[in-house]
Write a protein that holds these residues in place. Structure first.
Motif, PDB file in Angstrom:
ATOM      1  N   ASN B 137       2.012 -13.235  34.744  1.00 30.26           N
ATOM      2  CA  ASN B 137       0.721 -12.953  34.124  1.00 30.26           C
ATOM      3  C   ASN B 137      -0.431 -14.076  34.240  1.00 30.26           C
ATOM      4  O   ASN B 137      -1.433 -14.170  33.663  1.00 30.26           O
ATOM      5  CB  ASN B 137       1.095 -12.743  32.573  1.00 30.26           C
ATOM      6  CG  ASN B 137       1.371 -14.006  31.694  1.00 30.26           C
ATOM      7  OD1 ASN B 137       1.148 -15.192  32.450  1.00 30.26           O
ATOM      8  ND2 ASN B 137       1.733 -14.075  30.465  1.00 30.26           N
ATOM      9  N   LEU B 138      -0.010 -14.918  35.244  1.00 28.47           N
ATOM     10  CA  LEU B 138      -0.865 -16.035  35.771  1.00 28.47           C
ATOM     11  C   LEU B 138      -1.162 -17.181  34.749  1.00 28.47           C
ATOM     12  O   LEU B 138      -0.825 -18.306  35.084  1.00 28.47           O
ATOM     13  CB  LEU B 138      -2.357 -15.509  36.129  1.00 28.47           C
ATOM     14  CG  LEU B 138      -2.278 -14.592  37.249  1.00 28.47           C
ATOM     15  CD1 LEU B 138      -3.558 -14.003  37.730  1.00 28.47           C
ATOM     16  CD2 LEU B 138      -1.860 -15.220  38.522  1.00 28.47           C
ATOM     17  N   THR B 139      -1.436 -16.866  33.386  1.00 24.59           N
ATOM     18  CA  THR B 139      -1.782 -17.910  32.515  1.00 24.59           C
ATOM     19  C   THR B 139      -0.446 -18.934  32.122  1.00 24.59           C
ATOM     20  O   THR B 139      -0.522 -19.860  31.699  1.00 24.59           O
ATOM     21  CB  THR B 139      -2.466 -17.397  31.357  1.00 24.59           C
ATOM     22  OG1 THR B 139      -1.355 -16.610  30.442  1.00 24.59           O
ATOM     23  CG2 THR B 139      -3.544 -16.726  31.574  1.00 24.59           C
ATOM     24  N   SER B 163       0.422  -9.638  39.800  1.00 24.10           N
ATOM     25  CA  SER B 163      -0.355 -10.373  38.618  1.00 24.10           C
ATOM     26  C   SER B 163      -1.577  -9.487  38.065  1.00 24.10           C
ATOM     27  O   SER B 163      -2.073  -8.835  38.961  1.00 24.10           O
ATOM     28  CB  SER B 163      -0.651 -11.659  39.104  1.00 24.10           C
ATOM     29  OG  SER B 163       0.208 -12.480  39.257  1.00 24.10           O
ATOM     30  N   LEU B 165      -4.884  -8.614  37.116  1.00 25.69           N
ATOM     31  CA  LEU B 165      -6.301  -9.190  36.892  1.00 25.69           C
ATOM     32  C   LEU B 165      -7.137  -8.086  36.791  1.00 25.69           C
ATOM     33  O   LEU B 165      -7.488  -7.501  37.650  1.00 25.69           O
ATOM     34  CB  LEU B 165      -6.665 -10.054  37.986  1.00 25.69           C
ATOM     35  CG  LEU B 165      -8.108 -10.840  38.031  1.00 25.69           C
ATOM     36  CD1 LEU B 165      -7.720 -12.258  36.872  1.00 25.69           C
ATOM     37  CD2 LEU B 165      -8.570 -11.417  38.920  1.00 25.69           C
ATOM     38  N   THR B 173     -12.127  -8.772  31.783  1.00 24.88           N
ATOM     39  CA  THR B 173     -10.451  -9.572  31.730  1.00 24.88           C
ATOM     40  C   THR B 173     -10.319 -10.048  30.313  1.00 24.88           C
ATOM     41  O   THR B 173      -9.255  -9.612  29.694  1.00 24.88           O
ATOM     42  CB  THR B 173     -10.272 -10.487  32.754  1.00 24.88           C
ATOM     43  OG1 THR B 173     -10.610  -9.922  34.048  1.00 24.88           O
ATOM     44  CG2 THR B 173      -9.111 -11.208  32.889  1.00 24.88           C
ATOM     45  N   ARG B 177      -7.533  -9.125  27.714  1.00 24.29           N
ATOM     46  CA  ARG B 177      -6.267  -9.883  27.785  1.00 24.29           C
ATOM     47  C   ARG B 177      -6.465 -11.201  26.904  1.00 24.29           C
ATOM     48  O   ARG B 177      -5.352 -12.106  26.974  1.00 24.29           O
ATOM     49  CB  ARG B 177      -5.904 -10.516  29.249  1.00 24.29           C
ATOM     50  CG  ARG B 177      -5.528  -9.359  30.213  1.00 24.29           C
ATOM     51  CD  ARG B 177      -5.465  -9.688  31.651  1.00 24.29           C
ATOM     52  NE  ARG B 177      -4.058 -10.247  31.878  1.00 24.29           N
ATOM     53  CZ  ARG B 177      -2.961  -9.534  31.931  1.00 24.29           C
ATOM     54  NH1 ARG B 177      -2.778  -8.307  31.646  1.00 24.29           N
ATOM     55  NH2 ARG B 177      -1.897 -10.449  32.133  1.00 24.29           N
ATOM     56  N   VAL B 181      -8.705 -16.097  29.061  1.00 27.56           N
ATOM     57  CA  VAL B 181      -7.693 -15.735  29.979  1.00 27.56           C
ATOM     58  C   VAL B 181      -8.305 -15.628  31.366  1.00 27.56           C
ATOM     59  O   VAL B 181      -7.590 -16.179  32.401  1.00 27.56           O
ATOM     60  CB  VAL B 181      -6.968 -14.411  29.705  1.00 27.56           C
ATOM     61  CG1 VAL B 181      -6.147 -13.637  30.797  1.00 27.56           C
ATOM     62  CG2 VAL B 181      -6.017 -14.439  28.282  1.00 27.56           C
ATOM     63  N   SER B 185      -6.678 -17.563  34.326  1.00 27.93           N
ATOM     64  CA  SER B 185      -6.064 -16.897  35.743  1.00 27.93           C
ATOM     65  C   SER B 185      -6.528 -17.291  37.201  1.00 27.93           C
ATOM     66  O   SER B 185      -5.745 -17.295  37.983  1.00 27.93           O
ATOM     67  CB  SER B 185      -6.592 -15.440  35.581  1.00 27.93           C
ATOM     68  OG  SER B 185      -5.766 -14.913  34.108  1.00 27.93           O
TER      69      SER B 185
END
Lengths: 111, 353
Positions: B137-139, B163, B165, B173, B177, B181, B185
């Motif tokens: 989920n990147l974060t 991922s 985005l 975004t 999310r 985020v 990201s």
């Protein structure tokens, strides 16, 4: 509360206009569907033009339909608002350009 | 705009129950009064019962724990979810992969990296010489110093990163999310680019996933990919390989959003009207088997969240995986399946048609 003139659900019944005049209605929808297909312009460009025109003709059904269509064709919020500004600028300009006519008349009847 | 939300389960929301979700979905035909079932569509197109074509991808959901609480999450994941896969079940997944035709293991969650045995699992899968996808989920990469080295870890095992985005703008975004985020990201994508992910010639694949931030269908994958490439390069100097567009499935927290926002009827009508028979051939349930955190088997991650287990009467578990039996099964379908057959179709790998 009285019944509103514009009913959201009526948009879903648009196709029903063929009930009173099938031949012309069908011709219209066939033409309409072809217009919005990808051509020299992309589907997204056409959706954004339709969104701008919808604001000019002030059709709530069209605004709902082409807001969704613009999003589903990948337009972003900035592009959509800029399209509406184009419509607004043309409307404003169309009024203001007639200012020249007003000026002409003033000069015609003034010393 | 976005607000802090908790999982349906922790709020004791009625939609936390898969039984109630299915009741809501099966009670809905088209608003014009037409009864409309996915099963009838399969019958009409000669696809009933839906059968698998091959066992290619084993998608393993290693836990519902997540550092984010996205508004559309079909898993109802979040920091308050504690269900995670044990090492014992992971070993059973590895054994199943070794004894079958699976050539890809797709790790998902929650945030899969939050499972304490995540790295062990990846290392063992790598030894088994199977391709690995991690749905990152990147974060999570920035969530805690212990995750900062994830890009290097992914690279060391040649993992394919997929991922989410949902947009190249912070507005959309973050609305989906959570606040902030998007900025995190972007930072995480830069870290992935730095080790080579998404960079030409590196062989390290980084794919992004778009899904609509609301009650509408995704745009064409190809045209949106060009926009994402241009905007992420121009605005942030970020590179990636491919963009997958995914339709939001009307279950779990997205179902809650649809009902709360008054968009439920119109969204379901839209999915039903957009049914595309050509998408049926490429449905992901036909080449994928999904494993839940407790090892039970499902036709897809969505069926998993609706608790629609594979097995006529006795639910099948990964510890008793039998490829032949798996290939002869009838795939369980329900109204939510219209989410995978709308328009150009939708799968964990994006458009189908």
């Amino acid at each position: 509360m009285g019944k509103p003139y514009y009913i959201e659900e009526d948009l879903l019944k648009f196709g029903d206009i063929t009930e009173f005049q099938p031949e012309l209605g069908k011709k219209f929808f066939s033409y309409y569907n072809d217009v919005f297909k990808e051509g020299a312009l992309t589907e997204r460009e056409k959706a954004l033009i339709a969104l701008a025109v919808s604001h000019t003709v002030q059709c709530p059904y069209c605004i709902d339909a082409y807001t969704t269509a613009s999003l589903e064709k990948g337009a972003d919020e900035e592009q959509m608002m800029e399209a509406i500004h184009v419509a607004a600028a043309i409307r404003a300009g169309a009024s203001l350009v007639h200012g020249v006519q007003m000026m002409n008349k003033v000069k015609e009847i003034s010393m | 705009m976005s607000e802090v939300i908790k999982s349906l389960k922790s709020r004791k929301h009625r939609l936390a129950s898969s039984f109630i979700q299915l009741n809501v979905l099966t009670g809905k035909g088209h608003s014009n009064g037409e009864a409309f079932s996915f099963e009838s569509k399969l019958h009409a197109t000669g696809n009933y019962p839906l059968r698998p074509i091959k066992t290619e991808i084993l998608q393993v959901n290693i836990g519902k724990m997540c550092n984010q609480t996205c508004r559309h999450c079909h898993v109802d994941a979040g920091p308050d979810r504690k269900e995670i896969m044990t090492r014992e079940v992971m070993q059973q997944c590895i054994d199943a992969v070794k004894n079958s035709d699976f050539n890809m293991v797709d790790l998902t969650g929650g945030a899969p990296e939050m499972n304490p045995d995540f790295r062990w699992f990846v290392e063992e899968l790598d030894k088994a010489e199977v391709n690995i996808i991690v749905r990152c989920n990147l974060t999570i990469i920035l969530a805690n110093p212990r995750y900062y080295d994830l890009p290097g870890f992914y690279k060391a095992h040649n993992i394919v990163i997929i991922s989410s985005l949902p947009h190249y703008s912070a507005r959309r975004t973050d609305a989906q999310r959570g606040e902030g985020v998007f900025a995190k990201s972007i930072q995480a994508l830069k870290m992935l680019n730095e080790v080579g992910y998404g960079m030409e010639g590196s062989g390290l694949e980084l794919h992004l996933v778009y899904n609509p931030s609301g009650a509408y269908l995704p745009p064409s994958q190809e045209s949106l990919k060009k926009d994402f490439k241009r905007r992420l390069k121009t605005d942030f100097d970020i590179e990636f390989n491919d963009l997958y567009t995914i339709t939001n499935m009307p279950i779990s927290r997205f179902l809650e959003y649809l009902i709360q926002s008054g968009n439920y009827d119109a969204y379901i009508d839209k999915l039903l009207e957009a049914f595309n028979p050509l998408a049926v051939d490429g449905l992901m349930c036909r080449n994928t088997v999904s494993v839940g955190w407790d090892g039970y088997l499902y036709d897809c991650d969505f069926n998993q969240m609706l608790d629609l287990k594979i097995g006529d009467k006795i639910p099948l578990h990964i510890s008793e995986f039998d490829e032949e039996k798996m290939l002869s099964r009838a795939i369980i379908t329900n109204q939510h399946c219209f989410g995978c057959t709308a328009g150009a179709g939708s799968s964990c790998g994006g458009e189908i048609v």
